[in-house]
Design a protein around this motif. Sequence first.
Motif, short mmCIF file in Angstrom:
data_model
loop_
_atom_site.label_atom_id
_atom_site.label_comp_id
_atom_site.label_asym_id
_atom_site.label_seq_id
_atom_site.Cartn_x
_atom_site.Cartn_y
_atom_site.Cartn_z
N ASP A 22 0.87 -1.18 0.00
CA ASP A 22 0.00 0.00 0.00
C ASP A 22 0.90 1.22 0.00
O ASP A 22 2.13 1.12 0.04
CB ASP A 22 -0.94 0.01 1.20
N ARG A 23 0.27 2.37 -0.05
CA ARG A 23 1.03 3.62 -0.16
C ARG A 23 2.11 3.81 0.87
O ARG A 23 3.19 4.29 0.57
CB ARG A 23 0.06 4.80 0.03
N LEU A 26 5.66 0.53 3.41
CA LEU A 26 7.10 0.39 3.18
C LEU A 26 7.84 1.70 3.45
O LEU A 26 9.01 1.69 3.84
CB LEU A 26 7.37 -0.13 1.77
N LEU A 27 7.15 2.81 3.25
CA LEU A 27 7.79 4.09 3.57
C LEU A 27 7.98 4.24 5.07
O LEU A 27 9.01 4.74 5.54
CB LEU A 27 6.95 5.25 3.02
N LYS A 30 10.91 2.16 5.92
CA LYS A 30 12.13 2.86 5.50
C LYS A 30 12.58 3.83 6.59
O LYS A 30 13.77 3.89 6.94
CB LYS A 30 11.87 3.62 4.20
N PHE A 33 14.06 2.01 9.54
CA PHE A 33 15.46 1.61 9.33
C PHE A 33 16.39 2.81 9.44
O PHE A 33 17.57 2.67 9.74
CB PHE A 33 15.62 0.94 7.97
N LEU A 46 7.29 11.93 6.72
CA LEU A 46 6.59 11.39 5.56
C LEU A 46 5.41 12.24 5.10
O LEU A 46 4.97 12.14 3.96
CB LEU A 46 6.07 9.98 5.87
N TYR B 3 0.58 13.15 -2.22
CA TYR B 3 1.35 11.90 -2.18
C TYR B 3 2.30 11.75 -3.37
O TYR B 3 3.45 11.33 -3.20
CB TYR B 3 0.39 10.72 -2.12
N LEU B 6 5.93 12.94 -3.42
CA LEU B 6 7.02 12.18 -2.81
C LEU B 6 8.01 11.70 -3.87
O LEU B 6 9.19 11.52 -3.60
CB LEU B 6 6.46 10.97 -2.05
N LEU B 9 11.22 13.61 -4.22
CA LEU B 9 12.24 13.61 -3.17
C LEU B 9 13.48 12.86 -3.65
O LEU B 9 13.39 11.90 -4.41
CB LEU B 9 11.71 12.95 -1.90
N ILE B 13 14.46 5.00 -2.51
CA ILE B 13 13.47 4.06 -2.01
C ILE B 13 12.09 4.66 -2.23
O ILE B 13 11.17 4.00 -2.71
CB ILE B 13 13.69 3.74 -0.51
N THR B 14 11.97 5.94 -1.90
CA THR B 14 10.69 6.62 -2.04
C THR B 14 10.21 6.66 -3.49
O THR B 14 9.04 6.37 -3.78
CB THR B 14 10.81 8.06 -1.51
N LEU B 17 8.71 3.57 -4.86
CA LEU B 17 7.50 3.18 -4.14
C LEU B 17 6.27 3.95 -4.58
O LEU B 17 5.16 3.45 -4.49
CB LEU B 17 7.72 3.31 -2.63
N GLY B 21 4.11 1.09 -4.99
CA GLY B 21 3.47 0.90 -3.69
C GLY B 21 1.96 1.01 -3.75
O GLY B 21 1.40 2.03 -3.37
N ASP B 22 1.31 -0.03 -4.19
CA ASP B 22 -0.14 -0.09 -4.11
C ASP B 22 -0.54 -1.56 -4.12
O ASP B 22 0.32 -2.44 -4.23
CB ASP B 22 -0.80 0.68 -5.26
N ARG B 23 -1.80 -1.78 -4.02
CA ARG B 23 -2.29 -3.15 -3.91
C ARG B 23 -1.82 -4.09 -4.99
O ARG B 23 -1.50 -5.24 -4.73
CB ARG B 23 -3.82 -3.15 -4.00
N ALA B 136 21.47 -4.63 8.11
CA ALA B 136 21.17 -3.21 8.26
C ALA B 136 22.17 -2.51 9.18
O ALA B 136 22.53 -1.36 8.97
CB ALA B 136 19.75 -3.02 8.80
#
Lengths: 148, 148
Positions: A22-23, A26-27, A30, A33, A46, B3, B6, B9, B13-14, B17, B21-23, B136
């Motif tokens: 989903d939106r 994972l952000l 992130k 981390f 965010l 949204y 983003l 940025l 990673i962003t 996504l 980053g969705d269903r 990590a």
Amino acid sequence: MRYEELADLPCSITRPLVLLGDRWTLLVLKEAFAGVRRFNAFRSHLGIPRSRLQDRLTRLVEHGVLARRPAEDGEHPEYRLTRKGHDLYPVLMAIRDWGDSHMAPDGPPVHYRHTGCDGEAHVKLECDACGTRLSAHDVTPQAGPGLR
Amino acid sequence: MRYEELADLPCSITRPLVLLGDRWTLLVLKEAFAGVRRFNAFRSHLGIPRSRLQDRLTRLVEHGVLARRPAEDGEHPEYRLTRKGHDLYPVLMAIRDWGDSHMAPDGPPVHYRHTGCDGEAHVKLECDACGTRLSAHDVTPQAGPGLR
DNA sequence: AACCTCCGGTCTCTTTTCGGGACCAGAGGC
DNA sequence: GCCTCTGGTCCCGAAAAGAGACCGGAGGTT
């Protein structure tokens, strides 16, 4: 309830995605981390609406990815990665490798360096028997024990 | 339009996504890696609504992750992974490693085997200088050229 | 030709989810 | 007592998702 049922399928890609796909999820991870632990810190980094953040944090805690602790010194709760959450690092690093390769025309915004070494961290797909570096073409799916 | 911003940025990673980053998007790509190319095949494998599938395919084509070809033999269009799309394989394999570890109580539903070898494909995070396997904790972020 | 089917694709309507702000309670600080 | 900061809940309008009807082109059959 249609979509959630995907989590019952015997597929180790589908099942995590029902949680992570989903939106925001994972952000949020992130940020975790990157050391973020407090509610408002996630929020301000965010720009996620509070109610949404609340949902996501609660869900991640329910799934054992984050742990909510009443905080050690002060009173404000902290959200910390569990072992299970920590294991998601390669997922984020794989996304980042792709982002650096295909969505960073000016070069990587951030290097992820091996601490105390000049090298960079990169994700590799390897055969655990012979050590060969693999791509999608070299991989064959085969039924495993978890298949119903 | 909050949204989507983003994606501007400077974070590798962003940026991915916002696209992935969705269903459904990563599930569609999972099917693509399994060899699916036709509209109705995606649809029946995933149970995704047609209009949703249309959106996602179009978006992936716009981003150069899939290519829509009028098909080679018949008339029906095919959606195939581009090079850029192909490079997403480690992302899916990283998710799958995590799914096998933490969401597959009966063992992996599917083994992803090195073709013609007994080994399994697994994702590893490594230092590209010294080859050490990293987690990590061993990684330090550092400003790169893409940082505005 | 007329008919039927399959397929990718669009349109529309309802339900769900999201975004954003108001509101609340506990803990300090002064 | 009052003001502030913080995590958290509630509510409502907006956006996205789900589900199914509809459409047009390509083949196949008769």
